[in-house]
Motif scaffolding. Structure first.
Motif, PDB file in Angstrom:
ATOM      1  N   THR A  72      54.061  41.056 -15.961  1.00  0.00           N
ATOM      2  CA  THR A  72      52.802  41.457 -16.566  1.00  0.00           C
ATOM      3  C   THR A  72      52.239  42.644 -15.815  1.00  0.00           C
ATOM      4  OG1 THR A  72      50.604  40.707 -17.250  1.00  0.00           O
ATOM      5  CG2 THR A  72      51.403  39.955 -15.101  1.00  0.00           C
ATOM      6  N   SER A  73      51.202  43.247 -16.303  1.00  0.00           N
ATOM      7  CA  SER A  73      50.519  44.359 -15.665  1.00  0.00           C
ATOM      8  C   SER A  73      49.123  43.922 -15.263  1.00  0.00           C
ATOM      9  CB  SER A  73      50.447  45.572 -16.608  1.00  0.00           C
ATOM     10  OG  SER A  73      51.732  46.034 -16.938  1.00  0.00           O
ATOM     11  N   ILE A  74      48.685  44.372 -14.100  1.00  0.00           N
ATOM     12  CA  ILE A  74      47.350  44.042 -13.618  1.00  0.00           C
ATOM     13  C   ILE A  74      46.579  45.335 -13.419  1.00  0.00           C
ATOM     14  CG2 ILE A  74      46.016  43.001 -11.751  1.00  0.00           C
ATOM     15  CD1 ILE A  74      48.361  41.166 -11.204  1.00  0.00           C
ATOM     16  N   SER A  75      45.423  45.423 -13.952  1.00  0.00           N
ATOM     17  CA  SER A  75      44.563  46.592 -13.803  1.00  0.00           C
ATOM     18  C   SER A  75      43.288  46.179 -13.085  1.00  0.00           C
ATOM     19  CB  SER A  75      44.227  47.188 -15.178  1.00  0.00           C
ATOM     20  OG  SER A  75      43.357  48.295 -15.044  1.00  0.00           O
TER      21      SER A  75
END
Length: 204
Positions: A6-9
């Motif tokens: 997943t991507s975390i911002s």
């Protein structure tokens, strides 16, 4: 265990264990063992107050690129480090440049602007007191030095011979008793020539 991709911002600062890893969102700077980032884009500090180490470890090569672009990365062989800077490298003590490697390949000691001799790659040593190179082996030294008073001097510091040659053959020798030999490594007289002498004028 399971793996989640997943991507975390994160819209603000990022802190891992207070300052083990710190990202300052307002300045776009990163700190390792440091959370007060005021000077450099990446700051590495030993949390215990000792030496800091930065390791570049790659499976085939490691590169540290100092450039104004991120292009032209050159692949390097294993166990080599490639340093790239478009404007040259400068080695400083405090804020004073003590040595410099120019982008043309000239190396300067005591000058930040090493000058080439014609088109030749040049070692340029500059100082207000003059410049010198010391060559040493087992506490026996020889020097090449130059200043405005004595000019160019090439000499041994200790009582050992000084020789000049070409193609691997010694042509001229100054012995430790300050006697000069031509085509002899062990001169007996003040001028000792092992060969013929041609003279076009008088010898006084």
């Amino acid at each position: 265990g399971s793996t989640t991709t997943t991507s975390i911002s994160i819209g603000d600062d990022l802190a891992v264990d207070t300052n083990t890893l710190f990202v300052d969102a307002s300045t776009d700077r990163v700190g390792i063992n440091r959370n007060s980032l005021t000077t450099y884009d990446l700051e590495v500090r030993n949390g215990a107050g000792g030496a800091s180490n930065l390791g570049l470890i790659g499976g085939s090569s490691s590169s540290l690129v100092l450039n104004n672009t991120d292009t032209s990365i050159i692949a390097m062989a294993s166990s080599q480090v490639f340093l790239r800077a478009t404007g040259g490298f400068f080695f400083q003590s405090g804020v004073t440049t003590k040595a410099a490697l120019s982008k043309e390949g000239n190396f300067g000691i005591g000058t930040a602007s090493p000058s080439a001799i014609g088109s030749k790659t040049t070692l340029h040593i500059e100082d207000s007191n003059g410049a010198a190179i010391r060559l040493g082996h087992d506490s026996v030294d020889a020097v090449i030095k130059h200043d405005d008073t004595t000019g160019l001097v090439i000499q041994t510091v200790d009582p050992v011979p000084f020789s000049l040659g070409t193609e691997g053959t010694t042509v001229l020798t100054i012995g430790d008793e300050q006697k000069v030999g031509i085509l002899t490594n062990d001169p007996t007289y003040e001028l000792d020539v092992n060969g013929n002498i041609g003279v076009n004028e008088y010898i006084y």
